[in-house]
Design a protein around this motif. Structure first.
Motif, PDB file in Angstrom:
ATOM      1  N   THR A  19       0.840  -1.203   0.000  1.00 26.67           N
ATOM      2  CA  THR A  19       0.000   0.000   0.000  1.00 26.67           C
ATOM      3  C   THR A  19       0.873   1.249   0.000  1.00 26.67           C
ATOM      4  OG1 THR A  19      -1.785  -1.174   1.124  1.00 26.67           O
ATOM      5  CG2 THR A  19      -1.815   1.231   1.263  1.00 26.67           C
ATOM      6  N   ARG A  20       1.889   1.266   0.855  1.00 26.63           N
ATOM      7  CA  ARG A  20       2.815   2.411   0.911  1.00 26.63           C
ATOM      8  C   ARG A  20       3.425   2.683  -0.461  1.00 26.63           C
ATOM      9  NH1 ARG A  20       8.494   1.088   3.245  1.00 26.63           N
ATOM     10  NH2 ARG A  20       8.511   0.106   1.201  1.00 26.63           N
ATOM     11  N   ASP A  21       3.753   1.596  -1.179  1.00 24.18           N
ATOM     12  CA  ASP A  21       4.410   1.715  -2.485  1.00 24.18           C
ATOM     13  C   ASP A  21       3.402   1.816  -3.637  1.00 24.18           C
ATOM     14  OD1 ASP A  21       6.821   1.712  -1.179  1.00 24.18           O
ATOM     15  OD2 ASP A  21       7.343  -0.354  -1.694  1.00 24.18           O
ATOM     16  N   HIS A  22       2.142   2.109  -3.295  1.00 22.42           N
ATOM     17  CA  HIS A  22       1.088   2.363  -4.280  1.00 22.42           C
ATOM     18  C   HIS A  22       0.889   1.194  -5.243  1.00 22.42           C
ATOM     19  CE1 HIS A  22       1.096   6.430  -2.739  1.00 22.42           C
ATOM     20  NE2 HIS A  22       2.392   6.464  -2.937  1.00 22.42           N
ATOM     21  N   TRP A  23       1.056  -0.026  -4.722  1.00 22.71           N
ATOM     22  CA  TRP A  23       0.837  -1.246  -5.504  1.00 22.71           C
ATOM     23  C   TRP A  23       1.633  -1.221  -6.808  1.00 22.71           C
ATOM     24  CZ3 TRP A  23      -1.495  -5.420  -3.370  1.00 22.71           C
ATOM     25  CH2 TRP A  23      -2.116  -5.194  -2.133  1.00 22.71           C
ATOM     26  N   THR A  24       2.870  -0.721  -6.699  1.00 21.24           N
ATOM     27  CA  THR A  24       3.759  -0.581  -7.847  1.00 21.24           C
ATOM     28  C   THR A  24       5.102  -1.227  -7.546  1.00 21.24           C
ATOM     29  OG1 THR A  24       2.695   1.513  -8.391  1.00 21.24           O
ATOM     30  CG2 THR A  24       4.868   1.133  -9.360  1.00 21.24           C
ATOM     31  N   CYS A  25       5.613  -2.016  -8.484  1.00 19.67           N
ATOM     32  CA  CYS A  25       6.948  -2.599  -8.328  1.00 19.67           C
ATOM     33  C   CYS A  25       7.956  -1.459  -8.310  1.00 19.67           C
ATOM     34  CB  CYS A  25       7.260  -3.577  -9.468  1.00 19.67           C
ATOM     35  SG  CYS A  25       8.948  -4.240  -9.373  1.00 19.67           S
ATOM     36  N   GLN A  26       8.760  -1.412  -7.273  1.00 18.97           N
ATOM     37  CA  GLN A  26       9.705  -0.315  -7.099  1.00 18.97           C
ATOM     38  C   GLN A  26      10.931  -0.453  -7.992  1.00 18.97           C
ATOM     39  OE1 GLN A  26       8.844   2.478  -4.958  1.00 18.97           O
ATOM     40  NE2 GLN A  26       7.035   1.315  -5.579  1.00 18.97           N
ATOM     41  N   ARG A  27      11.074  -1.589  -8.672  1.00 16.53           N
ATOM     42  CA  ARG A  27      12.208  -1.779  -9.580  1.00 16.53           C
ATOM     43  C   ARG A  27      11.813  -1.539 -11.031  1.00 16.53           C
ATOM     44  NH1 ARG A  27      14.903  -6.571 -11.910  1.00 16.53           N
ATOM     45  NH2 ARG A  27      17.039  -5.947 -12.383  1.00 16.53           N
ATOM     46  N   CYS A  28      10.744  -2.164 -11.500  1.00 17.14           N
ATOM     47  CA  CYS A  28      10.384  -2.052 -12.926  1.00 17.14           C
ATOM     48  C   CYS A  28       9.225  -1.092 -13.181  1.00 17.14           C
ATOM     49  CB  CYS A  28      10.075  -3.431 -13.513  1.00 17.14           C
ATOM     50  SG  CYS A  28       8.483  -4.137 -13.004  1.00 17.14           S
ATOM     51  N   GLY A  29       8.498  -0.724 -12.123  1.00 11.92           N
ATOM     52  CA  GLY A  29       7.417   0.250 -12.263  1.00 11.92           C
ATOM     53  C   GLY A  29       6.059  -0.316 -12.638  1.00 11.92           C
ATOM     54  N   LYS A  30       5.947  -1.643 -12.748  1.00 12.12           N
ATOM     55  CA  LYS A  30       4.649  -2.231 -13.101  1.00 12.12           C
ATOM     56  C   LYS A  30       3.646  -1.966 -11.981  1.00 12.12           C
ATOM     57  CE  LYS A  30       2.279  -6.351 -14.628  1.00 12.12           C
ATOM     58  NZ  LYS A  30       2.343  -7.765 -14.949  1.00 12.12           N
ATOM     59  N   GLU A  76      23.491  -7.538  -6.527  1.00  8.97           N
ATOM     60  CA  GLU A  76      22.689  -6.613  -7.344  1.00  8.97           C
ATOM     61  C   GLU A  76      21.558  -6.016  -6.496  1.00  8.97           C
ATOM     62  OE1 GLU A  76      21.071  -4.191 -10.130  1.00  8.97           O
ATOM     63  OE2 GLU A  76      23.043  -5.126 -10.208  1.00  8.97           O
ATOM     64  N   LYS A  77      20.971  -6.851  -5.620  1.00 11.83           N
ATOM     65  CA  LYS A  77      19.901  -6.350  -4.748  1.00 11.83           C
ATOM     66  C   LYS A  77      20.438  -5.233  -3.854  1.00 11.83           C
ATOM     67  CE  LYS A  77      18.185  -9.011  -1.356  1.00 11.83           C
ATOM     68  NZ  LYS A  77      17.282  -9.906  -0.615  1.00 11.83           N
ATOM     69  N   ARG A  83      21.335   2.471  -4.506  1.00 13.90           N
ATOM     70  CA  ARG A  83      20.967   3.504  -5.483  1.00 13.90           C
ATOM     71  C   ARG A  83      19.646   4.171  -5.099  1.00 13.90           C
ATOM     72  NH1 ARG A  83      22.721  -0.495  -9.030  1.00 13.90           N
ATOM     73  NH2 ARG A  83      20.597  -1.027  -9.682  1.00 13.90           N
ATOM     74  N   GLN A  84      18.721   3.408  -4.529  1.00 12.77           N
ATOM     75  CA  GLN A  84      17.413   3.948  -4.147  1.00 12.77           C
ATOM     76  C   GLN A  84      17.489   4.809  -2.887  1.00 12.77           C
ATOM     77  OE1 GLN A  84      14.763   3.343  -6.300  1.00 12.77           O
ATOM     78  NE2 GLN A  84      16.489   2.441  -7.367  1.00 12.77           N
ATOM     79  N   CYS A  85      18.249   4.346  -1.894  1.00 14.84           N
ATOM     80  CA  CYS A  85      18.176   4.952  -0.557  1.00 14.84           C
ATOM     81  C   CYS A  85      19.478   5.554  -0.045  1.00 14.84           C
ATOM     82  CB  CYS A  85      17.696   3.905   0.438  1.00 14.84           C
ATOM     83  SG  CYS A  85      16.078   3.262  -0.003  1.00 14.84           S
ATOM     84  N   GLY A  86      20.580   5.256  -0.686  1.00 19.39           N
ATOM     85  CA  GLY A  86      21.862   5.794  -0.247  1.00 19.39           C
ATOM     86  C   GLY A  86      22.644   4.824   0.630  1.00 19.39           C
ATOM     87  N   GLN A  87      23.955   5.004   0.587  1.00 13.65           N
ATOM     88  CA  GLN A  87      24.858   4.120   1.325  1.00 13.65           C
ATOM     89  C   GLN A  87      24.646   4.203   2.833  1.00 13.65           C
ATOM     90  OE1 GLN A  87      27.373   2.020  -0.277  1.00 13.65           O
ATOM     91  NE2 GLN A  87      27.205   1.091   1.746  1.00 13.65           N
ATOM     92  N   SER A  88      24.434   5.408   3.364  1.00 13.91           N
ATOM     93  CA  SER A  88      24.306   5.542   4.824  1.00 13.91           C
ATOM     94  C   SER A  88      23.053   4.835   5.338  1.00 13.91           C
ATOM     95  CB  SER A  88      24.338   7.010   5.262  1.00 13.91           C
ATOM     96  OG  SER A  88      23.268   7.710   4.692  1.00 13.91           O
ATOM     97  N   GLN A  89      21.922   4.931   4.609  1.00 13.75           N
ATOM     98  CA  GLN A  89      20.716   4.227   5.045  1.00 13.75           C
ATOM     99  C   GLN A  89      20.922   2.717   4.950  1.00 13.75           C
ATOM    100  OE1 GLN A  89      16.796   5.749   4.007  1.00 13.75           O
ATOM    101  NE2 GLN A  89      16.136   3.658   3.528  1.00 13.75           N
ATOM    102  N   PHE A  90      21.587   2.258   3.881  1.00 11.47           N
ATOM    103  CA  PHE A  90      21.878   0.833   3.731  1.00 11.47           C
ATOM    104  C   PHE A  90      22.742   0.339   4.893  1.00 11.47           C
ATOM    105  CE2 PHE A  90      24.718  -2.553   2.312  1.00 11.47           C
ATOM    106  CZ  PHE A  90      23.802  -3.519   1.917  1.00 11.47           C
ATOM    107  N   ASP A  91      23.794   1.096   5.222  1.00 10.12           N
ATOM    108  CA  ASP A  91      24.696   0.694   6.304  1.00 10.12           C
ATOM    109  C   ASP A  91      23.961   0.643   7.645  1.00 10.12           C
ATOM    110  OD1 ASP A  91      26.768   0.474   4.486  1.00 10.12           O
ATOM    111  OD2 ASP A  91      27.639   2.435   4.982  1.00 10.12           O
TER     112      ASP A  91
END
Length: 121
Positions: A19-30, A76-77, A83-91
């Protein structure tokens, strides 16, 4: 590898993420029309890590194809997430995922129901 049981709380979390992601694939946009099993709640770090199992920063909506591809290609994941959220959030997420923490499942459930506009039991 042992399969992790999907609880009622996991299903509620999945619904909240999609729901947060608006029922959309965050990688391909479907875009998907709910309800559907074609769009998944995908975890960056495995659901077996209890400290981040219900962490919104650890989950994104992905279609079956993108979810399968990224789970088969963890480097790759992680690169995609950075790329989506930044290195600091990932860490910070990786650190939280590796820090044992007891999760208050009742609080998680109440929070998710409030986010989804549902009445608590």
């Amino acid at each position: 590898m042992m399969k992790i049981r999907i609880s009622k709380l996991d299903r509620l979390f999945s619904l909240a993420v999609r729901t947060r992601d608006h029922w959309t694939c965050q990688r391909c946009g479907k875009v998907y029309t709910p309800p559907t099993n074609g769009l998944h709640c995908a975890h960056i770090f495995t659901r077996s890590k209890q400290s981040t199992r219900f962490d919104f920063q650890n989950a994104v909506a992905l279609c079956y194809g993108c979810h399968s591809f990224l789970d088969r290609n963890p480097m790759e994941k992680y690169a995609w997430y950075i790329r989506q959220c930044g290195q600091s959030q990932f860490d910070a997420l990786r650190l939280r995922s590796n820090t044992p923490e007891k999760v208050d499942r009742m609080l998680v459930e109440l929070t998710l129901k409030k986010l989804l506009g549902r009445q608590s039991p």
